[in-house]
Design a protein around this motif. Sequence first.
Motif, PDB file in Angstrom:
ATOM      1  N   ALA A 648       0.855  -1.200   0.000  1.00  0.00           N
ATOM      2  CA  ALA A 648       0.000   0.000   0.000  1.00  0.00           C
ATOM      3  C   ALA A 648       0.888   1.247   0.000  1.00  0.00           C
ATOM      4  CB  ALA A 648      -0.901  -0.006   1.218  1.00  0.00           C
ATOM      5  N   TYR A 649       0.417   2.290  -0.691  1.00  0.00           N
ATOM      6  CA  TYR A 649       1.167   3.545  -0.805  1.00  0.00           C
ATOM      7  C   TYR A 649       0.254   4.711  -0.425  1.00  0.00           C
ATOM      8  CZ  TYR A 649       4.120   0.522  -3.660  1.00  0.00           C
ATOM      9  OH  TYR A 649       4.895  -0.497  -4.092  1.00  0.00           O
ATOM     10  N   LYS A 650       0.878   5.761   0.090  1.00  0.00           N
ATOM     11  CA  LYS A 650       0.096   6.941   0.460  1.00  0.00           C
ATOM     12  C   LYS A 650       0.048   7.929  -0.705  1.00  0.00           C
ATOM     13  CE  LYS A 650       0.902   6.682   5.416  1.00  0.00           C
ATOM     14  NZ  LYS A 650       1.537   7.305   6.590  1.00  0.00           N
ATOM     15  N   ALA A 651      -1.139   8.477  -0.926  1.00  0.00           N
ATOM     16  CA  ALA A 651      -1.311   9.488  -1.974  1.00  0.00           C
ATOM     17  C   ALA A 651      -2.176  10.615  -1.425  1.00  0.00           C
ATOM     18  CB  ALA A 651      -1.967   8.866  -3.194  1.00  0.00           C
ATOM     19  N   ASP A 652      -1.805  11.860  -1.722  1.00  0.00           N
ATOM     20  CA  ASP A 652      -2.556  13.026  -1.247  1.00  0.00           C
ATOM     21  C   ASP A 652      -3.471  13.548  -2.344  1.00  0.00           C
ATOM     22  OD1 ASP A 652      -1.330  12.945   1.198  1.00  0.00           O
ATOM     23  OD2 ASP A 652       0.302  14.268   0.610  1.00  0.00           O
ATOM     24  N   ILE A 653      -4.734  13.854  -1.977  1.00  0.00           N
ATOM     25  CA  ILE A 653      -5.730  14.385  -2.923  1.00  0.00           C
ATOM     26  C   ILE A 653      -6.249  15.703  -2.385  1.00  0.00           C
ATOM     27  CG2 ILE A 653      -8.069  14.042  -3.826  1.00  0.00           C
ATOM     28  CD1 ILE A 653      -7.492  11.071  -3.923  1.00  0.00           C
ATOM     29  N   GLU A 698      -4.604   5.462   1.232  1.00  0.00           N
ATOM     30  CA  GLU A 698      -3.673   4.348   1.078  1.00  0.00           C
ATOM     31  C   GLU A 698      -4.130   3.528  -0.122  1.00  0.00           C
ATOM     32  OE1 GLU A 698      -3.105   1.178   4.169  1.00  0.00           O
ATOM     33  OE2 GLU A 698      -1.444   2.502   4.712  1.00  0.00           O
ATOM     34  N   ILE A 699      -3.371   3.580  -1.221  1.00  0.00           N
ATOM     35  CA  ILE A 699      -3.793   2.911  -2.458  1.00  0.00           C
ATOM     36  C   ILE A 699      -2.672   2.000  -2.962  1.00  0.00           C
ATOM     37  CG2 ILE A 699      -5.395   4.725  -3.154  1.00  0.00           C
ATOM     38  CD1 ILE A 699      -2.554   4.980  -5.122  1.00  0.00           C
ATOM     39  N   THR A 700      -3.001   1.176  -3.996  1.00  0.00           N
ATOM     40  CA  THR A 700      -2.005   0.216  -4.497  1.00  0.00           C
ATOM     41  C   THR A 700      -1.369   0.646  -5.817  1.00  0.00           C
ATOM     42  OG1 THR A 700      -3.801  -1.047  -5.494  1.00  0.00           O
ATOM     43  CG2 THR A 700      -3.026  -1.762  -3.323  1.00  0.00           C
ATOM     44  N   ASN A 701      -2.097   1.462  -6.624  1.00  0.00           N
ATOM     45  CA  ASN A 701      -1.524   1.908  -7.905  1.00  0.00           C
ATOM     46  C   ASN A 701      -2.279   3.132  -8.415  1.00  0.00           C
ATOM     47  OD1 ASN A 701      -3.936   0.909  -9.203  1.00  0.00           O
ATOM     48  ND2 ASN A 701      -3.024  -1.140  -9.007  1.00  0.00           N
TER      49      ASN A 701
END
Length: 726
Positions: A648-653, A698-701
């Motif tokens: 899992a990876y963190k991404a900001d929106i 927290e997303i995968t791609n």
Amino acid sequence: MIDSFSVLVEKVKKYDPGCNFEMLEKAYVVSKTAHMGQQRISGEPYIIHPLEVAVILAEMELDCTALIAALLHDTIEDTTCTYDELKAQFGQEVAELVDGVTKLGKIPFTTKEEQQVENLRKMFLAMAKDIRVIMIKLADRLHNMRTLKYMSEGKQLEKARETLEIYAPLAHRLGISKIKWELEDICLRYLDPKGYYDLVEKINTKRKQREAYITKIIETLREKTNELGIENAQIDGRPKHFYSIYRKMVKQNKTLEQIYDLFAFRIIVNSVKDCYAVLGLVHELYKPMSGRFKDYIAMPKPNMYQSLHTTLIGPGGQPFEVQIRTWDMHRVAEVGIAAHWKYKEGINNTKDSDKKFAWLRQLLEWQKDTRDESEFMETLKIDLFTDEVFVFTPKGDVINLPVGSTPVDFAYSIHSAIGNKMIGAKVNGKMEPIDYKLKNGDIIDILTSSTIHGPSRDWLKIVKSSQAKSKINQWFKKEKREENIIRGKEMLERELKKQGLTYTQLFKTEWVEQVLKKYNFSSQEDLYAGVGYGAITANKVITRLKEEFKKTLKPEELEQILETIAQTKNERKKKHTLESGVVVKGIDNCLVRLSRCCNPVPGDEIIGYITRGRGVSVHRSDCINVSAEQGEEERLIDVKWRTTNDVAYKADINLMANDRTSLLLDVTNCITEAKIPIKAVNARTTREQITVITLTLEITNTEQLEKIIKRLRKIDSVFDVTRNKQ
């Protein structure tokens, strides 16, 4: 020794002629007989020690029962004498005092810290029943510190640290400055001998000059108080004690020459009226320093100390402190709680004494729920080191709290119900955040709501007082039992996994029972709940179970299991390095860190940047921090995504919308329905009624990220959703 006992008797006759001297002599004879043949490390007969302890207490004018107990205080611990024998010869009161001072010597402990904590627990419980327990213990510690030179260097440091951390602050808490100052100075002599003797030498170098300065000011003050018509005023001056000067030098990073207020003058008068008259007089004679006046008569310290304190600019621009108090206040300042002793009635029969020992009851209440030794010691030190802040309720009542306290501490000091229903606080009429650090003189107004049904766990991280921590933990213990049991079990399982162990390996019924008994839990569910609400750490429980487990193993079996655990940890560590999901070209098993500035996720074009000491930092190719590194192209390295969806990876929106009711609820529901974890949310509304929401997911791609962005754009009132590029 007979001479020492005679000295004790003469001292007691001066303040308590009604003392049972026959029983006092009997205690001396019994103690001398019991300790016959024993010697202190100094080579003196052991009886010298209890005699000196009794003399210290007589100087504080303690009652006859306390002196008898002082003479006998080491008999249960160090001789064949028993509690029952003391009770038969001297009565239950004396026997309980001696037992309260006696250490827990026969119980096995895993660590020295654990033993120290249990001894302190026992002492505080005995102290709550009878405050004379701690008076005897302080006198015992003072005489031991006076003879510390006969101990080994290791013991000297150990005893000095313990004394400075526990016993000197405890003497301060009880207002016994006479003992506190001596303990602190002795501790300094052993903890930093070079600093101590340098300070002594420097102060002695200017002794004549200092004495002349002090004499001049005393003469001026005496002449002016006589003119004012204040009779029998006692005026004396002295340099502040060494530890006080040393601490100021260390804290402010100054040399002795830069510490100006080295002198303190004390003026003792007959009445409170005279105190304020003298204050006016000294302010006329010398210029007072701004912000350095404290009125402890109107607002006494919790240890009952009362005085007026003011710092003045003396001749030649030399600052000095003046303390003004009555004779009664002076006695309390010197011997604290002993000044309030009632020989026949005892101390525990007045409402006034209840206020004086409120802090002790709070400490005992808190420690019932605390099984962790390090946490107990940490909070004990906060409670004893009484740097305090004085604040007010809206009605003008004074509340004292530890320095660093917040409105949450204040709310719980008023009542647990107010703390549990708190939603905010006004400080001096202005709304402040709940982690605002209270300052002297602040007026606090707590805002509550009937719809709030309890505190937040995060409050435990911001409160300073043990009272607030205790009440928050009590709420979680009582109201969230089922949740705590689940949470505690999960924490234990995580700790087991971390240590390479399994539940079935350690949680055997007989071993668990040992842990329950050790930490006073009535059932395994209580243990889970205790871990869940923070009464004990998961690591502490696992460590104790491992000890029981090791007892059942042969040396070769233990070695094999330890080897297996180490191997499991190494494999997990290796797996963790792979789970970054990034492969560095030409390097195997390299430390890789995803950069927080741009939060790259699979599908993004990425580049690696070789950092100093932290491996390779992975950025998105369009990250401005990478383009900013022009001229350092040799530190850029090719990297690529590993083909896996397990990480899992963190991404900001960033989301922008026209403000409306339930907007945030709709946004979070949308993300929850997509089964995407939300790691952080920040929302605000501009003056133009535009709501700006920043979400960390927290997303995968990138494919998953684009899908959720499309869904968010369809929400009513939302007009822009973008991925945060920086």
